[in-house]
Design an enzyme around this catalytic site. Structure first.
Site, PDB file in Angstrom:
ATOM      1  N   ASP A  88       0.851  -1.200   0.000  1.00 33.41           N
ATOM      2  CA  ASP A  88       0.000   0.000   0.000  1.00 33.41           C
ATOM      3  C   ASP A  88       0.882   1.244   0.000  1.00 33.41           C
ATOM      4  OD1 ASP A  88       0.874  -0.480   2.689  1.00 33.41           O
ATOM      5  OD2 ASP A  88      -0.732   0.786   3.461  1.00 33.41           O
ATOM      6  N   GLU A 152       0.284  -0.760   5.891  1.00 34.09           N
ATOM      7  CA  GLU A 152       1.367  -0.138   6.650  1.00 34.09           C
ATOM      8  C   GLU A 152       1.132   1.355   6.827  1.00 34.09           C
ATOM      9  OE1 GLU A 152       5.247   1.540   7.834  1.00 34.09           O
ATOM     10  OE2 GLU A 152       4.123   2.088   6.056  1.00 34.09           O
TER      11      GLU A 152
END
Lengths: 455, 455
Positions: A88, A152
């Site tokens: 991500d 994250e």
């Protein structure tokens, strides 16, 4: 080493093309509008792991975005490296400041410009390609496990649960992460610490509706003004944070340790020039290296309230808000600091407004050992690949999950980052030097080699 | 009076329907995206003036939005009233806080909810309908001129030029404006002063790009934090404004004048309840009536910087901005205060950031005489229509053009407003009581009658 270089040379263009494909997914985990893209990215990563030779590849569902897992067990008696990364990325805005589209990677002056180029797609993908190289050249010297997550940038909440539920599957001797920076290709370095994080959002409410600033101005508290007063009070005149108890647990380094830390290359004039500022700012009594490495900080990440459109609107807003995060150092505890902030902010809010403080996410600070086999393997790999021993540094950023790996899996982490501080992480025009990308792919197999040898 | 009431009664529904038509135009002058709608509104107003019987009706072009002019000269030897109003409105955002669409007027509990319902479409349109009434009933006792502009909410810059260039056409004995509030239908009042305005926008720039708050946090000034510190410093602990020289020219009222001012009905408990605040805020040593009437103020109208989207982004922003306006009282000068702010703000900005201060618009404070023929005519009209003599009050808002009328045309203004402070001007759910609308249409012909008689 010759074999490694040969394989990289022969596959250079493909390695770049594949990374570009990965970078084209706008996998912004913070914004629900990109959900479909984030999920597609997970599938793409799983596919690439399979192609590279990983087994038991799985897109593991979580309450949020899935975790991509894959492994290659060559021999159960050999040591195991757990590679962590995240697919991500941060939001791309403000979009108007990007020279080229954040999700259409573009090369300029030997650099790949794209959101996620360095953080962390470009960096975790080096591991996928290095793994492919070791597989294809029959040189994989140890077992390898991949765990690439998709949250994250929003706090890794579900990874924490996943790790706890998959202790056996994730069993390893070391966690290897490339999600940090080195000083430069000329001055390679290895991060030996990361700051923790407490991220909060505050909302100040004054009157129950937006008011005409002429009719009511001067007679009722303006929440934007009050928010400014509250934020202003969070740092004193020496730029110390004023929250009672904030520094209580901060680990202080010895004079000798501080001196060693300050030996890292640092040129203040260049630093200022790169940032375009006339003067640096920071906590009195500490150098820039210390301020970003071993000292906790408090930053406003966003602030908004009232009329922010074109032209002039004479409104006295009902609400004003800010996103505020604190970076923490050993031995501060994220939950504790979050509570201290909350209590303090609510206490200092004057009676003519009401405030709410909402937690976003947090993470614990970590220090990685420099006397472990894994650290020494990383040191040797970099020395061979770069021709220079890496300098140990303290990173200012946070990878909240590192502390969790230590706590739940009982294993330490090596932070072998190949990015640069100037890579515009979380900023417009994020980049990753192509040279660093290839250098990483070349260095990683050496790490595995020395780690297996030294173990 | 009977004739007036009869005409209003017979045309009630049409008066409302026409106002609704006018309110449906989203004539937001601050946002260039609504240009077409603003221009259509001007044409609509011109058409309605013609229908009501005005002559020489013209949509007069300016460098910005046009000014609608129309007149009816019954007899050159009779006195002339110049009616001023504005057909532009404030932006409607935050849209999500409106209970019904701002440009689809809706009646709830006897109130018309729409942007511009009170400020100023509902109020200036009373004059158009009162004029129609006087025309149709053959009772227009004096000459009347209409000047309805489209840039009041953005500083009336072009009206200033228009007035200077059309002194002869605009020749009149008094300016009559309904763009202010009265205390209530039970306690009618007449505003005898308006505050001036200085509106500015400030931008604080730190680093030349958005930065990762972990990598750089603590080592470089955060412009959002600095902006907060700067704004926080603009009021001292007694909520006095700290800009040097700010209060130098402020007219101080005698104890007797202040006492008289404070005789106006005011209920602190109700005031707080209406606003939903536990405690009021304001300059020490002054009452709420004084704080909004005779004291200058400084308000943050908007603030923004960094990441303001969903979730968490760990960015150290490059820039942070605010819109700040000051309300001025006699004898402060807008240009002077703007300069004082600019100088002060630039001076207090620390070296690690750069600031720019941009002027939006300004206007001078005014006090209208209470011993003039026009004021007395307004007083008599209200007394007859409401059954109670109006209380003289000081308004907190600004109509920058009033000072200009005095300066350029040499004529005084009567502020005969029929709105209420609680009408949510410039806020979501702006409203205008239907009762006030009809009461205004009934009272205005009486003003003309008494003004002609007393002149």
């Amino acid at each position: 080493m010759q074999e490694i270089k040969k394989y990289v040379d022969e596959n250079k263009q493909r390695f770049l093309d594949e990374l570009f494909e990965l970078l084209r997914f706008p996998s912004i985990s913070a914004d629900p509008g990109f959900k479909g893209d984030v999920l597609k990215t997970a599938d793409f990563v799983a596919g690439k792991l399979r192609e590279a030779g990983a087994e038991k590849v799985e897109v593991c569902p979580t309450a949020g975005y899935p975790i991509v897992y894959g492994e290659k067990i060559v021999d159960a008696s050999k040591p195991t490296v757990l590679v962590y990364g995240h697919y991500d990325v941060q939001p791309a805005d403000p979009l108007e400041l990007w020279k080229t589209s954040p999700f259409e990677p573009t090369i300029r002056e030997g650099k790949i410009f794209a959101r996620g180029a360095c953080d962390d797609k470009g960096q975790f993908y080096m591991h996928v390609k290095a793994f492919e190289l070791m597989q294809k050249t029959g040189t994989l010297p140890c077992n390898i496990k991949f765990m690439i997550e998709g949250e994250e940038e929003v706090g890794s909440e579900n990874l924490g649960i996943f790790v706890k539920e998959n202790k056996e599957r994730l069993k390893a001797d070391v966690v290897l992460i490339s999600d940090t920076a080195m000083i430069s290709l000329e001055d390679p370095s290895l991060e030996t610490g990361l700051r923790g994080l407490s991220y909060l959002e505050v909302e100040v409410t004054g009157p129950n509706r937006d008011l005409h600033s002429g009719v009511y101005g001067g007679a009722v508290a303006n929440p934007a003004t009050i928010l400014c007063k509250l934020i202003a009070s969070l740092h004193d005149e020496n730029n110390h944070i004023t929250i009672p108890g904030f520094y209580d647990d901060v680990q202080s380094l010895s004079e000798a340790e501080r001196e060693k830390l300050n030996e890292a290359p640092y040129n203040e004039a260049e630093y200022k020039e790169d940032l375009g500022v006339e003067e640096l700012w920071g906590e009195q009594g500490y150098t820039t290296i210390e301020r970003t490495g071993i000292r906790p900080t408090l930053e406003v990440n966003g602030i908004w309230g009232g009329y922010t459109g074109q032209g002039a609107k004479t409104v006295l807003p009902s609400k004003a808000s800010a996103k505020i995060s604190m970076r923490l150092v050993p031995n501060q505890k994220s939950s504790n600091i979050t509570q201290l902030f909350k209590d303090h902010f609510e206490r200092i809010a004057p009676k003519y407004v009401s405030v709410t403080v909402t937690e976003h996410h947090g993470g614990e600070p970590v220090v990685t050992p420099t006397d472990s086999i894994a650290y020494k393997a990383a040191e040797k790999a970099i020395e061979q690949s770069f021709g220079k021993k890496p300098i140990p540094t303290r990173g200012g950023g946070s990878i909240p999950i590192v502390a969790l790996f230590e706590e739940v899996l009982g294993i330490k982490t090596v932070l072998m980052g190949f990015g640069l501080d100037s890579d515009n992480l979380h900023s417009p025009n994020e980049k990753f030097d192509i040279a660093n990308y290839y250098k990483g792919i070349e260095t990683i197999p050496l790490f595995h080699k020395y780690f297996a040898e030294l173990s």
